[in-house]
Every structure is written in C-alpha cells, then in structure tokens.
Design a protein around this motif. Structure first.
Motif, PDB file in Angstrom:
ATOM      1  N   THR A  72     132.316  32.416  22.829  1.00 27.63           N
ATOM      2  CA  THR A  72     131.211  33.320  22.503  1.00 27.63           C
ATOM      3  C   THR A  72     130.247  33.450  23.673  1.00 27.63           C
ATOM      4  O   THR A  72     129.809  34.546  24.020  1.00 27.63           O
ATOM      5  CB  THR A  72     130.453  32.812  21.257  1.00 27.63           C
ATOM      6  N   ILE A  73     129.929  32.331  24.295  1.00 29.21           N
ATOM      7  CA  ILE A  73     128.975  32.372  25.399  1.00 29.21           C
ATOM      8  C   ILE A  73     129.570  33.082  26.609  1.00 29.21           C
ATOM      9  O   ILE A  73     128.887  33.842  27.288  1.00 29.21           O
ATOM     10  CB  ILE A  73     128.464  30.955  25.719  1.00 29.21           C
ATOM     11  N   ASN A  74     130.858  32.896  26.849  1.00 24.52           N
ATOM     12  CA  ASN A  74     131.487  33.565  27.986  1.00 24.52           C
ATOM     13  C   ASN A  74     131.695  35.055  27.766  1.00 24.52           C
ATOM     14  O   ASN A  74     131.785  35.805  28.742  1.00 24.52           O
ATOM     15  CB  ASN A  74     132.815  32.907  28.331  1.00 24.52           C
ATOM     16  N   LYS A  75     131.761  35.491  26.517  1.00 26.05           N
ATOM     17  CA  LYS A  75     131.988  36.913  26.247  1.00 26.05           C
ATOM     18  C   LYS A  75     130.705  37.606  25.806  1.00 26.05           C
ATOM     19  O   LYS A  75     130.133  38.405  26.537  1.00 26.05           O
ATOM     20  CB  LYS A  75     133.076  37.081  25.189  1.00 26.05           C
ATOM     21  N   GLU A  76     130.252  37.298  24.604  1.00 31.76           N
ATOM     22  CA  GLU A  76     129.128  38.029  24.029  1.00 31.76           C
ATOM     23  C   GLU A  76     127.810  37.793  24.760  1.00 31.76           C
ATOM     24  O   GLU A  76     127.036  38.729  24.972  1.00 31.76           O
ATOM     25  CB  GLU A  76     128.963  37.665  22.557  1.00 31.76           C
ATOM     26  N   VAL A  77     127.547  36.555  25.111  1.00 33.31           N
ATOM     27  CA  VAL A  77     126.278  36.257  25.775  1.00 33.31           C
ATOM     28  C   VAL A  77     126.251  36.890  27.163  1.00 33.31           C
ATOM     29  O   VAL A  77     125.213  37.370  27.610  1.00 33.31           O
ATOM     30  CB  VAL A  77     126.019  34.734  25.817  1.00 33.31           C
ATOM     31  N   GLU A  78     127.374  36.932  27.832  1.00 34.44           N
ATOM     32  CA  GLU A  78     127.408  37.586  29.141  1.00 34.44           C
ATOM     33  C   GLU A  78     127.199  39.092  29.021  1.00 34.44           C
ATOM     34  O   GLU A  78     126.627  39.715  29.909  1.00 34.44           O
ATOM     35  CB  GLU A  78     128.709  37.267  29.883  1.00 34.44           C
ATOM     36  N   LEU A  79     127.640  39.683  27.897  1.00 31.62           N
ATOM     37  CA  LEU A  79     127.337  41.102  27.667  1.00 31.62           C
ATOM     38  C   LEU A  79     125.837  41.307  27.507  1.00 31.62           C
ATOM     39  O   LEU A  79     125.275  42.290  28.002  1.00 31.62           O
ATOM     40  CB  LEU A  79     128.078  41.607  26.426  1.00 31.62           C
ATOM     41  N   VAL A  80     125.180  40.373  26.817  1.00 31.98           N
ATOM     42  CA  VAL A  80     123.723  40.442  26.671  1.00 31.98           C
ATOM     43  C   VAL A  80     123.065  40.305  28.041  1.00 31.98           C
ATOM     44  O   VAL A  80     122.149  41.055  28.380  1.00 31.98           O
ATOM     45  CB  VAL A  80     123.202  39.355  25.703  1.00 31.98           C
ATOM     46  N   ARG A  81     123.538  39.369  28.843  1.00 34.40           N
ATOM     47  CA  ARG A  81     122.954  39.161  30.178  1.00 34.40           C
ATOM     48  C   ARG A  81     123.054  40.427  31.026  1.00 34.40           C
ATOM     49  O   ARG A  81     122.136  40.784  31.750  1.00 34.40           O
ATOM     50  CB  ARG A  81     123.659  38.026  30.910  1.00 34.40           C
ATOM     51  N   ASN A  82     124.154  41.129  30.916  1.00 34.70           N
ATOM     52  CA  ASN A  82     124.406  42.288  31.765  1.00 34.70           C
ATOM     53  C   ASN A  82     123.928  43.611  31.172  1.00 34.70           C
ATOM     54  O   ASN A  82     124.134  44.662  31.770  1.00 34.70           O
ATOM     55  CB  ASN A  82     125.898  42.371  32.084  1.00 34.70           C
ATOM     56  N   TYR A  83     123.294  43.573  30.013  1.00 35.27           N
ATOM     57  CA  TYR A  83     122.814  44.786  29.359  1.00 35.27           C
ATOM     58  C   TYR A  83     121.713  45.434  30.199  1.00 35.27           C
ATOM     59  O   TYR A  83     120.836  44.758  30.729  1.00 35.27           O
ATOM     60  CB  TYR A  83     122.277  44.454  27.967  1.00 35.27           C
ATOM     61  N   SER A  84     121.765  46.744  30.297  1.00 32.27           N
ATOM     62  CA  SER A  84     120.738  47.489  31.033  1.00 32.27           C
ATOM     63  C   SER A  84     120.035  48.446  30.082  1.00 32.27           C
ATOM     64  O   SER A  84     120.690  49.190  29.352  1.00 32.27           O
ATOM     65  CB  SER A  84     121.355  48.309  32.165  1.00 32.27           C
ATOM     66  N   TYR A  85     118.712  48.409  30.111  1.00 32.32           N
ATOM     67  CA  TYR A  85     117.933  49.340  29.300  1.00 32.32           C
ATOM     68  C   TYR A  85     118.047  50.743  29.860  1.00 32.32           C
ATOM     69  O   TYR A  85     118.169  50.942  31.070  1.00 32.32           O
ATOM     70  CB  TYR A  85     116.454  48.934  29.294  1.00 32.32           C
ATOM     71  N   ASN A  86     117.971  51.729  28.964  1.00 34.77           N
ATOM     72  CA  ASN A  86     117.832  53.129  29.362  1.00 34.77           C
ATOM     73  C   ASN A  86     116.345  53.444  29.355  1.00 34.77           C
ATOM     74  O   ASN A  86     115.616  52.984  28.473  1.00 34.77           O
ATOM     75  CB  ASN A  86     118.567  54.052  28.387  1.00 34.77           C
ATOM     76  N   TYR A  87     115.896  54.235  30.321  1.00 32.36           N
ATOM     77  CA  TYR A  87     114.472  54.516  30.460  1.00 32.36           C
ATOM     78  C   TYR A  87     114.179  55.992  30.231  1.00 32.36           C
ATOM     79  O   TYR A  87     115.002  56.853  30.548  1.00 32.36           O
ATOM     80  CB  TYR A  87     113.999  54.101  31.858  1.00 32.36           C
ATOM     81  N   ASP A  88     113.002  56.265  29.690  1.00 28.36           N
ATOM     82  CA  ASP A  88     112.573  57.642  29.515  1.00 28.36           C
ATOM     83  C   ASP A  88     111.946  58.157  30.814  1.00 28.36           C
ATOM     84  O   ASP A  88     111.885  57.444  31.811  1.00 28.36           O
ATOM     85  CB  ASP A  88     111.615  57.780  28.319  1.00 28.36           C
ATOM     86  N   LYS A  89     111.449  59.375  30.778  1.00 34.03           N
ATOM     87  CA  LYS A  89     110.903  59.986  32.000  1.00 34.03           C
ATOM     88  C   LYS A  89     109.631  59.296  32.493  1.00 34.03           C
ATOM     89  O   LYS A  89     109.253  59.450  33.641  1.00 34.03           O
ATOM     90  CB  LYS A  89     110.640  61.476  31.778  1.00 34.03           C
ATOM     91  N   ASN A  90     108.974  58.526  31.635  1.00 33.72           N
ATOM     92  CA  ASN A  90     107.771  57.801  32.030  1.00 33.72           C
ATOM     93  C   ASN A  90     108.066  56.393  32.554  1.00 33.72           C
ATOM     94  O   ASN A  90     107.151  55.648  32.878  1.00 33.72           O
ATOM     95  CB  ASN A  90     106.792  57.699  30.853  1.00 33.72           C
TER      96      ASN A  90
END
Length: 123
Positions: A72-90
């Motif tokens: 779980t830590i090698n798969k799911e948690v690493e996906l959380v670590r690598n998640y990138s937020y999407n930003y609005d125009k501001n």
C-alpha cells in the motif's frame, strides 16, 4: 514496554495520517492559516509508520506479515506523494483538485488501517 511504545507510535502516526487530508495550520502565524493537504508530508508520515511496523514485526511475531502495508505504501501512498494540484487563473488550487487529494489520502489511509493498524486493536 518497548513493544507498547512502538504500537502507540503507530497509532499516533495513523491518526496524523487521518488528519492530514484536512491540511494543517502553519506554525508561527498569529492568525491560523490553513495549509493545503501535503502529499509529501503524508508520505513521510506513512513511511515512518512502515518503519515502526517493521520494528514491531521484529519484536512480536504476531505482526510479521507486513507485506500488504508495504505494498500500500509503495503504491497508493506514492500516488499521493506525486499528486499535483490543478490551479485556477488566480493561482489557487481548484476545489476539485483539493477534493481529489483528500479522497486519495482517505483511500490510502483506509487501506493502511485494514492492512496493519486494525491488528493493533485485536491483540
């Protein structure tokens, strides 16, 4: 006694993982400024939990099966670590991307609970 301290540390880290999806307050600010949920902070806490689970497995053979937690830590948690937020125009993260991070954290935390933490309450 050592075993009990490790179990308490694992439970404390698990509770921190549960809270991370809400973000955290920045220290040193006179007004409470809420910081977004952090994938790297979450992953670091999950890794520390895994390290303590390994330590517990060395002490007590009842906890020797940590393969699911490791996976779980090698798969799911690493996906959380690598998640990138999407930003609005501001330049602010979109509510949808924040919700996506929170859902990923909640899912990973749930798996961590089922993989290992729930066993601490049974024994």
């Amino acid at each position: 006694m050592e075993e009990q301290k490790v179990k308490e540390k694992i439970i404390a880290l698990y509770e921190e993982l549960e809270q991370e999806k809400y973000g955290s307050n920045l220290p040193g600010t006179w007004l409470y400024h809420n910081e977004l949920p952090s994938g790297s902070r979450y992953a670091d806490k999950a890794k520390e939990l895994l390290d303590n689970a390994i330590k517990l497995a060395e002490i007590d053979p009842n906890f020797s099966n940590i393969y699911e937690l490791f996976s779980t830590i090698n798969k799911e948690v690493e996906l959380v670590r690598n998640y990138s937020y999407n930003y609005d125009k501001n330049g602010n993260p979109t509510p949808k991307s924040i919700a996506g991070m929170q859902k990923m954290m909640a899912d990973a935390t749930g798996h961590i609970y089922r993989d290992f933490v729930c066993k601490l309450y049974k024994i």
